[in-house]
Design a protein around this motif. Structure first.
Motif, PDB file in Angstrom:
ATOM      1  N   GLU A   8       0.836  -1.196   0.000  1.00 20.36           N
ATOM      2  CA  GLU A   8       0.000   0.000   0.000  1.00 20.36           C
ATOM      3  C   GLU A   8       0.871   1.245   0.000  1.00 20.36           C
ATOM      4  O   GLU A   8       1.793   1.365   0.811  1.00 20.36           O
ATOM      5  N   ASN A  14      -6.023   0.480  -1.792  1.00 18.88           N
ATOM      6  CA  ASN A  14      -7.347   0.517  -1.157  1.00 18.88           C
ATOM      7  C   ASN A  14      -8.399   1.042  -2.129  1.00 18.88           C
ATOM      8  O   ASN A  14      -9.497   0.487  -2.230  1.00 18.88           O
ATOM      9  N   PHE A  32       2.055  -3.894   4.458  1.00 18.30           N
ATOM     10  CA  PHE A  32       2.223  -2.922   5.529  1.00 18.30           C
ATOM     11  C   PHE A  32       1.208  -1.798   5.355  1.00 18.30           C
ATOM     12  O   PHE A  32       0.635  -1.629   4.282  1.00 18.30           O
ATOM     13  N   LYS A  33       0.996  -1.009   6.396  1.00 15.42           N
ATOM     14  CA  LYS A  33      -0.054   0.017   6.370  1.00 15.42           C
ATOM     15  C   LYS A  33       0.468   1.390   5.944  1.00 15.42           C
ATOM     16  O   LYS A  33      -0.162   2.398   6.202  1.00 15.42           O
ATOM     17  N   ASP A  34       1.627   1.414   5.278  1.00 12.75           N
ATOM     18  CA  ASP A  34       2.252   2.654   4.815  1.00 12.75           C
ATOM     19  C   ASP A  34       2.575   3.585   5.986  1.00 12.75           C
ATOM     20  O   ASP A  34       2.212   4.763   6.004  1.00 12.75           O
ATOM     21  N   ASP A  38      -1.257   4.547   8.215  1.00 14.26           N
ATOM     22  CA  ASP A  38      -2.144   3.556   8.845  1.00 14.26           C
ATOM     23  C   ASP A  38      -3.376   3.198   8.002  1.00 14.26           C
ATOM     24  O   ASP A  38      -4.507   3.233   8.467  1.00 14.26           O
ATOM     25  N   PRO A  40      -6.036   0.756   5.964  1.00 11.47           N
ATOM     26  CA  PRO A  40      -6.570  -0.577   6.269  1.00 11.47           C
ATOM     27  C   PRO A  40      -5.993  -1.646   5.345  1.00 11.47           C
ATOM     28  O   PRO A  40      -5.812  -1.417   4.144  1.00 11.47           O
ATOM     29  N   VAL A  41      -5.678  -2.815   5.935  1.00 14.68           N
ATOM     30  CA  VAL A  41      -5.124  -3.948   5.190  1.00 14.68           C
ATOM     31  C   VAL A  41      -5.770  -5.219   5.739  1.00 14.68           C
ATOM     32  O   VAL A  41      -5.901  -5.370   6.960  1.00 14.68           O
ATOM     33  N   ASP A  42      -6.174  -6.143   4.854  1.00 13.97           N
ATOM     34  CA  ASP A  42      -6.822  -7.388   5.303  1.00 13.97           C
ATOM     35  C   ASP A  42      -5.858  -8.274   6.086  1.00 13.97           C
ATOM     36  O   ASP A  42      -6.228  -8.867   7.098  1.00 13.97           O
ATOM     37  N   PRO A  44      -2.419  -7.498   7.649  1.00 13.17           N
ATOM     38  CA  PRO A  44      -1.357  -6.521   7.896  1.00 13.17           C
ATOM     39  C   PRO A  44      -0.024  -7.164   8.275  1.00 13.17           C
ATOM     40  O   PRO A  44       0.015  -8.143   9.034  1.00 13.17           O
ATOM     41  N   VAL A  46       3.751  -6.270   9.976  1.00 10.16           N
ATOM     42  CA  VAL A  46       4.368  -5.301  10.881  1.00 10.16           C
ATOM     43  C   VAL A  46       5.876  -5.471  10.815  1.00 10.16           C
ATOM     44  O   VAL A  46       6.387  -6.592  10.973  1.00 10.16           O
ATOM     45  N   THR A  74       9.450 -10.718   9.090  1.00  7.91           N
ATOM     46  CA  THR A  74       8.420 -10.442   8.079  1.00  7.91           C
ATOM     47  C   THR A  74       8.091 -11.722   7.315  1.00  7.91           C
ATOM     48  O   THR A  74       6.912 -12.040   7.075  1.00  7.91           O
TER      49      THR A  74
END
Length: 376
Positions: A8, A14, A32-34, A38, A40-42, A44, A46, A74
């Motif tokens: 993302e 998205n 990652f959530k950029d 932050d 949304p990611v199905d 995610p 970290v 990861t």
């Protein structure tokens, strides 16, 4: 179709996911959530051992042994859910380095995706091997490489770009290109280096979900509001030093006519809420085409100082300006801002043209249909 989107950047995947779902497709987003944005990611991911004391241990281990603990962690997160990442008609990688791992772990993840899904495509939507090397070889081309070459950014702060010049990334680049069905650029900046490449399938503009941005006219009262959102990690890459100097002059010149709002490193939703009242948004320099933040501001009918070069205008056959082409020149920026402050009617008209441009070229449903046609 059953589609897996990986990674993302600035809400691109998205918005594409939302468009694809409206058209009846099953879509999963992994990545990652950029960072602080932050999204949304199905599923995610970290990045671990990346702060504080654990990061110091990681760097010490890396220096002594060459082993990257964060990459392993990861890969472990991916492995734990890997059963959810197979059997797709299409997988799309947002970047050549979607998982931010070292070569061995990134290759393992990609190898699984290549072997367990029908088709894999790649986006050029940010720094990658082709884009970075092209701009180092063509320093006259406006890009984030220019402030680095001008000595504004030290190697340490430019490592996320410089990494694509390393041999391991050339190796990763070649591995990916041997296994994908093709690569698409998301704007003109990434299109230029890919022209005539045998894997290149063309430019597909970034999708904007217009249902999230109801059409409204820019209302201008006694004061014009200018918004400047700063991401400290990309301060010089975006040309924020030029914007800040220009704003200081403009505030002195028009203190009775304008209000200036500045934010730093806030989550995406806060960022959007804070600039909703703005008439003018200062986005970025060094490029030809707009990124997602500028496009969303344009969808709201705002006047954006961003990348909007003559090459961009010619590509879209524009007769009138839909954004202000921001250049690394303080005097030029002051003149452009002054013209808009003194001519609020043009401010309103350009905002309307910006909205119409987004509707025509970036509507998320049209873009989703374009992707489906390419994938099929």
């Amino acid at each position: 179709m059953k589609i897996l989107l990986i990674g993302e950047y600035s809400r691109l995947h998205n918005s594409l996911k939302e468009g694809l779902q409206v058209l009846g497709n099953e879509v999963t987003l992994l990545g990652f959530k950029d960072g602080f944005k932050d999204f949304p990611v199905d599923f995610p991911l970290v990045k671990k051992w990346d702060y504080g004391f654990l990061k110091k241990i990681k760097l010490a281990v890396l220096k002594l042994t060459g082993y990257d603990i964060s990459s392993y962690l990861t890969y472990k997160q991916f492995k734990q859910n890997q059963k959810h990442f197979k059997g797709f008609d299409v997988v799309q990688l947002i970047n050549e380095h979607s998982f931010f791992c070292d070569y061995p772990h990134e290759k393992k993840i990609l190898d699984y995706l290549f072997k367990n899904n029908k088709k894999v495509f790649l986006l050029s939507a940010g720094d990658d091997y082709t884009y970075v090397n092209y701009n180092f070889n063509h320093p006259e081309n406006p890009s984030i490489v220019q402030p680095y070459l001008n000595g504004k950014i030290v190697d340490n702060d430019f490592s996320n770009v410089l990494k694509f010049k390393r041999k391991s990334f050339k190796k990763l680049h070649e591995f990916i290109y041997q296994n994908i069905q093709g690569v698409m650029a998301t704007d003109i900046d990434y299109h230029i280096p890919l022209q005539n490449h045998p894997n290149y399938l063309g430019l597909i503009p970034s999708p904007i979900n217009l249902t999230k941005f109801p059409k409204r006219e820019l209302k201008i009262g006694d004061r014009i509001i200018i918004f400047h959102g700063i991401n400290r990690g990309s301060y010089y890459k975006k040309g924020n030093d030029f914007f800040e100097k220009a704003l200081a002059i403009i505030q002195q010149k028009y203190q009775d006519k304008i209000d200036v709002f500045v934010t730093e490193n806030v989550p995406y939703n806060d960022y959007i809420n804070r600039y909703n009242q703005a008439h003018i948004v200062l986005d970025q320099l060094y490029g030809h085409d707009q990124g997602s933040n500028a496009l969303e501001a344009m969808a709201k009918g705002k006047v954006v100082f961003t990348n909007a070069s003559e090459i961009f205008e010619n590509h879209y056959k524009l007769i009138e300006k839909v954004a202000v082409n921001a250049l690394p020149d303080v005097d030029y920026l002051v003149v452009q801002l002054s013209n808009l402050i003194e001519n609020p009617e043009e401010l309103k008209n350009m905002g309307q043209r910006a909205r119409k441009f987004i509707e025509k070229e970036h509507d998320y449903l049209k873009i989703a249909q374009h992707y489906l046609a390419i994938w099929k």
